[in-house]
Scaffold this motif. Sequence first.
Motif, PDB file in Angstrom:
ATOM      1  N   ARG A1309       0.753  -1.075  -0.062  1.00  0.00           N
ATOM      2  CA  ARG A1309       0.140  -0.065   0.118  1.00  0.00           C
ATOM      3  C   ARG A1309       0.763   1.329   0.041  1.00  0.00           C
ATOM      4  N   PRO A1311       1.630   3.288   2.480  1.00  0.00           N
ATOM      5  CA  PRO A1311       0.879   4.566   3.041  1.00  0.00           C
ATOM      6  C   PRO A1311       1.859   5.712   3.557  1.00  0.00           C
ATOM      7  N   ASP A1820      -7.045   2.423  -0.708  1.00  0.00           N
ATOM      8  CA  ASP A1820      -6.574   3.880  -0.813  1.00  0.00           C
ATOM      9  C   ASP A1820      -6.605   4.388  -2.386  1.00  0.00           C
ATOM     10  N   THR A1836      -3.408   8.571  -4.996  1.00  0.00           N
ATOM     11  CA  THR A1836      -4.007   7.790  -4.305  1.00  0.00           C
ATOM     12  C   THR A1836      -4.867   8.677  -3.340  1.00  0.00           C
ATOM     13  N   GLY A1838      -5.543   9.025   0.093  1.00  0.00           N
ATOM     14  CA  GLY A1838      -4.874  10.052   0.956  1.00  0.00           C
ATOM     15  C   GLY A1838      -4.560  11.369   0.477  1.00  0.00           C
TER      16      GLY A1838
END
Length: 2006
Positions: A1309, A1311, A1820, A1836, A1838
């Motif tokens: 991912r 993040p 995401d 993405t 976020g």
Amino acid sequence: MKKITPLAEVAHLEMLCNLLECLLIPKNVPSDCPKEWFEIYFVFACIWAFGSTMFQDQIVDYRMEFTKWWTNEFKVVKIPTQGSVFDYVIDDETKKFIPWSTLTRSYELDYDIPLQSTLVDTAETTRLRYFMDLMLEKKLPIMLVGSAGSGKSVIIADKLSSLSENYMVTNVPFNFYTTSEMLQKVLEKPLEKKAGRNYGPPGTKTMIYFVDDMNMPEALLFSIPECVPTVPSLLRLWIHEAQRVYRDKLVDVEDVAIFNKLQEDVARTACEEAKPEELFKTPLIYCHFAEGIGETKYLPVHTWPQLSKLLNEAQSQYNDLVGALNLVLFEDAMEHVCRINRILECPRGNALLIGVGGSGKQSLSRLAAFISSLEVFQLQLRKGYGLNDLRADINVLYMKAGLKNTGVMYLMSDAQVADEKFLVVINDLLASGEIPELFQDDEIENIVNNIRNEVKAAGINDTKENCWKFFIQRVRGLMKVVLCFSPVGSTLRVRARKFPAVVNCTSLDWFHAWPQVALESVSGRFVEEIPTLPEHLRRSVSLFMAHVHTTVDEMSGLYLQNERRYNYTTPKTFLEQINLYGKLLNSKTEDLERRIVRLENGLEKLASAGTQVEGLKVKLAEQEVVVAEKNEAADKLIQVVGKETEIVSKEKEFVAEEEGKVRVIEEDVTAKQKICEADLKKAEPALLAAMEALNTLNKNNLTELKSFGSPPAAVVNVTAAVLVLFSQKGKIPKERGWKECKIMMAKVDAFLDNLINYKKENIPPDVVKETKKYIADPEFDPDKIISKSQAAAGLCAWVINIIKFFEVYEVVEPKRQALAQANDDLAAARAKLETLTSRIRELEHKLGLLTADFEAAVAAKVRCQQEADATALTIDLANRLVNGLASENIRWRNSVADLKTSGITLPGDVLLVTAFISYVGCFTRQYRLDLLNNKWKPFFQTLKEPIPLTEGMDPLSMLTDDAQIAKWNNEGLPADRMSSENATILTNSDRWPLMIDPQLQGIKWIKQRYGKDLKVVRLGHKNYLDVIENSITNGFIVLIENIGESVDAVLDPVLGRNLVRKGRAIKMGDKEIDYNPDFRLILHTKLANPHYKPEMQAQTTLINFTVTRDGLEEQLLGEVVKAERPDLERLKSNLTKQQNIFKITLAELEDDLLARLAAAGEDILSDKNLVINLETTKKTSAEIEVKVIEAKQTAIELDQAREEYRPAATRGSLLYFILNELNKINPIYQFSLKAFNVVFKNALSTAEAAERLVDRLPNLLDSITFCVFMYTNRGLFERDKLIFMSQMTIQILVHKKEIPPSELDFLLRFPITPSGESPVDFLTSLSWGGIKTLVTIEDFHNLDRDIEGSAKTWKKFVDSECPEKEKFPQEWKNKTSFQKLCMMRALRADRMTYAIKGFIEEKLGTKFTEARTPEFAKSFQETSSSTPVFFILSPGVDPLKDVEKLGKKLGFTFDRRNFHNVSLGQGQEPVAEDSMDVASKKGHWVILQNIHLVAKWLPTLEKKMEQCSLKAHKKYRLYLSAEPAGDPSAHVIPQGILESSIKITNEPPTGMLANIHKALDNFNQDTLEMCSKEAEFKAILFSLCYFHAVIAERRKFGPQGDLTISVHVLYNYLEASSTVPWEDLRYLFGEIMYGGHITDDWDRRLCRTYLAEYMSPTLLDGDLLLAPGFPAPPNIDYVGYHMYVDGKLPPESPYLYGLHPNAEIGFLTTTSETLFRTLFELQPRDAGAGAGGMESKDDKIRSLLEEYLDRIPELFNMVDIMARTEERTPYIIVAFQECERMNILVREISRTLHELFLGLKGELTITPEMEGLQESLFIDAVPDSWSSKAYPSMFTLGPWFADLQTRYRELENWSGDFNLPSSVWLGGFFNPQSFLTAIMQSTARKNEWPLDKMCLYCDVTKKFKEDITAAPREGAFINGLFMEGARWDTKLGSIAESKLKELYPLVPVIFIKAITQDKQDLKNMYQCPVYKTKTRGPTYVWTFNLKTKERESKWTLAGVAILLQV
């Protein structure tokens, strides 16, 4: 301003003009009126032209907003300030504004007018009528827009009814399927021809076309005075009617509760003295049959029992008169009957009943219709039933209702909508009753004539129009439509939109899920009818059943959320559960009682055997005395009998001799008799012939003969011969002339008599001799004489035959005499023998008497002995029986006790089993266990009256056993628990099973299980219905295989088992078929995840045969052991069979023993076999017990040995499920389990051998992994191979628990923790954000500090060329390989593809990363006649060459006609099918190319492939090719075709080297020598090849140019020109041959630039570098060019294409992002607890949901914003537009997030849109519904949301005062073009310049955003721009080369202003395109002219552009 419907701006202007035309008439504005009157009317017209469509929603009343705006803007004409500007009209006299309400007419109710035609005037209707009057007078079109029920139709109808006879009105039905042609027909129908092409209404009338949607009334007017005697009773009636009108339409139970609360509050306010509990006392029901069926008074029902009695009476009458209904009328059902009945009693009452299938909609409707005395019609679908058939059926109903005055209810369910166009007819029926093309013209005339008298009687003028209207009105009054639709899916929503009358013209009744009380009521009602269920448990059982239904419903929601699989519970499912429970409990109780009785009977017999032994001993002693006496008497008799026997023996010897003599005589007589008879037979023909001859004689012909005077000589001879035969005493007369003969015949009668009685046996010899002389005469022949005399001929024949007879007789006579003598001798001998025999009989009789006495004595002796022996044996048997059954006695007593105990738990056990069968079939193993162990079993103990349950109860134990499961396994059922459960459910379910079987394991078992008895059909195939009908009649088993998500509606009665004629028949279509109870239906689908609607699931039992990982592991373990240790597998198989045989044998022996005990009667000791059977049983039992002990130990050892091979099976199962997920990448990646099993077995056989298992097992794992990898890899595109390898490696390591979930989540991912700018210059803020996230994981603490503290060391590592091969700094080099990947992901994303390859090599081996697709010949070895090859095509690659090459080698060629090539396209399908037929029979090859072009034929191809493979020649091979779909939604290749095939991808070569060689391969040496200008031709040709290779590698251009044609063009131009026409060639190649394929202008510019670089005179001079380090080749031959490329071309790099090395970094970064995003999407999803303490999916989604809900910005108040400034400059307009766009986006975000929030709370039904949002939050990604209303972005979720907030703040700041920001963030706009245009518009207005003559001037400053403090006086500063492919050098003030790894350098602030085009200077400028994102293409914004000191072509080739977002 929000409008009720979108309108173009010109429409408002048009309406303004129309209104002014209507208002500015002499009556309103006379010629001498003041100008202010014109202003007043103009203002009034403007208000309504621009404001009439203003919308009012729950938040904002835009009419008031419009009013505020209007009163602020236009202040000349004063309008009253109270209310809105729409509340006033101009008074024609005073010219002042007055309220509309002053013009409103008063209302009086007329009971004779139907409610639909009643209009209560309000201010709203008054103003509508006002404008309608104006518009109609001017013949202007009118459109009223409003929600259903707002009175549109009634208002218009009121207006139309008031028109004079000069008008005609035609209703126009409109729906989704209305075409222009259909509309034209409707419009033309009432018109008549006027002149030429002119048509018009009859006479001089004006035609009005009315498009109408009608809605239903409310029903307070049903009431009568006795219904509302008091105020509270009136209030109760109002409450009831409000509930019917409003509440029944509500979708959600929570909404119903809210409505109830609101209504209660209103009721309390309206009548304070009334008590709420009395007002809302249940039942609150009013109906038309409260006083009895037929008493149609609308009155309240006071009690539930009263209503129940009424409805049950109605049901009873229905069953007596109509058919069979078996409704459980609980409270909810009774309410629905009353609601439906109320609708049916309404004028034009039509109903839309909405509820899932099986909720009783149709049955309750039938009962309601019966109560209303309506005939029910429901169409019966049959094969071929279409729209015309539907019209024909409705035609009949119209006639019945309209002419026969018969009430009819037309009932229609989803199943009857075989074609969505059926609803066109229904829509028209509901909307207006006018259905186009329903009646022919002659039928209409007939109707009009039949109804004319009734029209006259009603006092209506009997015109054709009135008669037809009368007919339609009656039909609409008497014909009711009830639609029973399901709310599941989008079908109903779409239908409501397409066919508005379905909702607008019906009353809704929403069938909500049965409440808990309903479930308990229904189950309680039915369990009362189960006699075997103890009464005290009935309440608990009903509660459990309701609990089961509810928990399954909840589990289905979780199942959908986690697995994306649909499962529904319906009322019908619940009823099936109850029915099955009763059936099973009764059956199991009977079986239990039978077993107890049988055991107790055995025990009783054993007890009686013990008491009989003593009595038998006394009896034996007495029997022994009698036996001794009998022996003595017998001995005496035997001596007497011996003497008499000797005498008889001697006499018998003498008689025997005499008998021999008689026998000899008898034989002699017999022989003589046979001879005589034979000789006599020879005489018989002659005698018969003589008699026949006499028959020809009669008196007449003899008389005639006698009368002859002188007959012929022959005749005389005949009579003379007769005369000789008549000679007396043998004296032959001498005279034998005619005279003598005549004398002989004188007396004819006497003569005849003499002939007949002639003594033929005694003719004298002389007579015979003399007669023969006559006979010897040739003329003595009857045939010759007959012509002379018939009588003479007869006499002739007689003479001849008499002589013949005599001759025979003469021989026979002596023999007869000898025979007579012999018979005399025989008689004498027999007489003598009889005397002797008589003597013997006397002696024997005497002996017989003695013998009888002796035998009787012996028998008595034997009998006594036998009785004694029997008694002794009985005693022995009794002892053996009692002693032998001692253990059984104990065991059986225990068994009886256990069975009686199990009888206590039986109701509970059966209850659990019933729930299991009824509900768990659709679920996978995990969910089944969860329901069983966590939901159901614990509930037993929570009940007030607990239901006893067997400890550790296994549902399968009650329904099957090991022996049955073993039998199923032998039939092909997989040997895992899930499969056994599925088979048990399938064989025990009452509903038809529907197998979800994507791997085809279930269908394989079914076909083997039933064999030839199974009838297999497919929907849509020829005669499939005939097969099903025949099977229903004959009781066959039918398998419908490969169904989709629905079945033909004609099968609905079969699925629902809708039997008629008391269960003896079933109706299919329009015919009844005899129903055989033995008929069984099995449905099958190979869809992996089908969505079956509740209606389907209510009729079937869904059984999920989808293979599970555990299940497949068990199957593969068997295969591994079978291959590795066949001895173990055989031992296990034998052991299982042996155990089953033991169990069966013991059971059979005990059953036989108990059966014998039961059949032994009172004297149990008389059954010897019983004891023998006992002893056999005991012996066998003892043997078995020993073997069982041995088997248990063997089984333990066997399982231990098998378990050692489990890792191989586990690996195989893991790999299969990885393969199974690849279709998420591309739907063409489909792999069957059958093919996988073949690969798995091959892997086992090819694994490297090893003696020890510890060495063998790793070899197996490696072989399995690599074989599966190679099998899969050849069918994948290059871009997906690394994804597959990575997923395989990761999943293997995750299974080994070598990868922590937290680290895997980070890697995939990535993040980011927002943390501002990076503190080190070698890492971007994005990379640093990843590092900050990584340090939150335990093993990475302090990584950020270490990087900051040792920046130099880390910089060296990060900046290295191949960091993945370097050691990490400090202690970080000691991290695991996967942890190093995580760090590399943050530090150098561009190197991750290389890093992940290295990781794979480390974990699996280099052979995986270095593997290449095997050549086709090797793949061919895996093919067979049933395994085709599927080539996945890529542009420019032809797989046919490989097939042809191999075919030629194996003898299959087109020339030999044993290789068939069919290129699919229009009309080629039959050719393909014929080729397959021929090839499969004769063993040929077939290739079907481009099958994707014939999508509709592909299902037929799939079936054809199966048919051909069944009996195909072993050499038959099939090859297929198709292009993959560009989008998954466009994928058309059936799953079955892909799964059954070996898939091979064919892709063009990649890289410059391969592409140049491929380009050169199009030519040869002859090509090079074809042109007279050889040097120029060859140089340009090679340059063209290089250009072609560049274009091929930069594939973004899409279709490529034609190289070969370009070369021909080159040849022609060179030959025709004296010099090289460079400009012409560049144009032809750049704009036509290649540019013609390019749609993007910037890409075409790039193409031209390449050609300009590669094709110039320097090419011929030898000075041209095609790429750095690669000069154009010299003049060499064809082979030399290939060698030159191999030797001189530099390694692959961006330089070869004119690109900067950063381009590769960008490419690699994008590739790695795609890799990890795809890998993340492939990971297993689990909504349960997260592994390793990680947050679960559900928790994570909820957390993100709450976070984003908190961060949603507020909507801009557009009214407030627009009121802040009166200026409307271009910049301000842009600000308004951007704020509005932001509102649209924020509104969508808010709506979807709130809906999901409510959905997760259970307050809203989860929709597919919500599911998509959940998935987007989890992975995401930006949800589609957001991005569709947003700006292009590659972020993405976020970063995207953070970017959104930044954009919002920018807009918020700007809209605060509307002063242009000092520096504008251009990328922050939704539409940046609008701002750039605004710059030009602002300057153009200021200078009054024409906008189309202007352009933008761009000056790149040396400042950045923070350096700018004020906006420029003209133009604007813009910031936030990034450059790709180059950078801006502030020192040079121009574009410059990029720095390495600096991919998107920030551009300084650019000053932009508008100038006229003539002042634009393009010298030393690069026209730089501006794009919104890196995807470029459709995100193009503008072109900025930027200064450059290099050639512009350099930046063009480098693809330099400005990006607004990176």
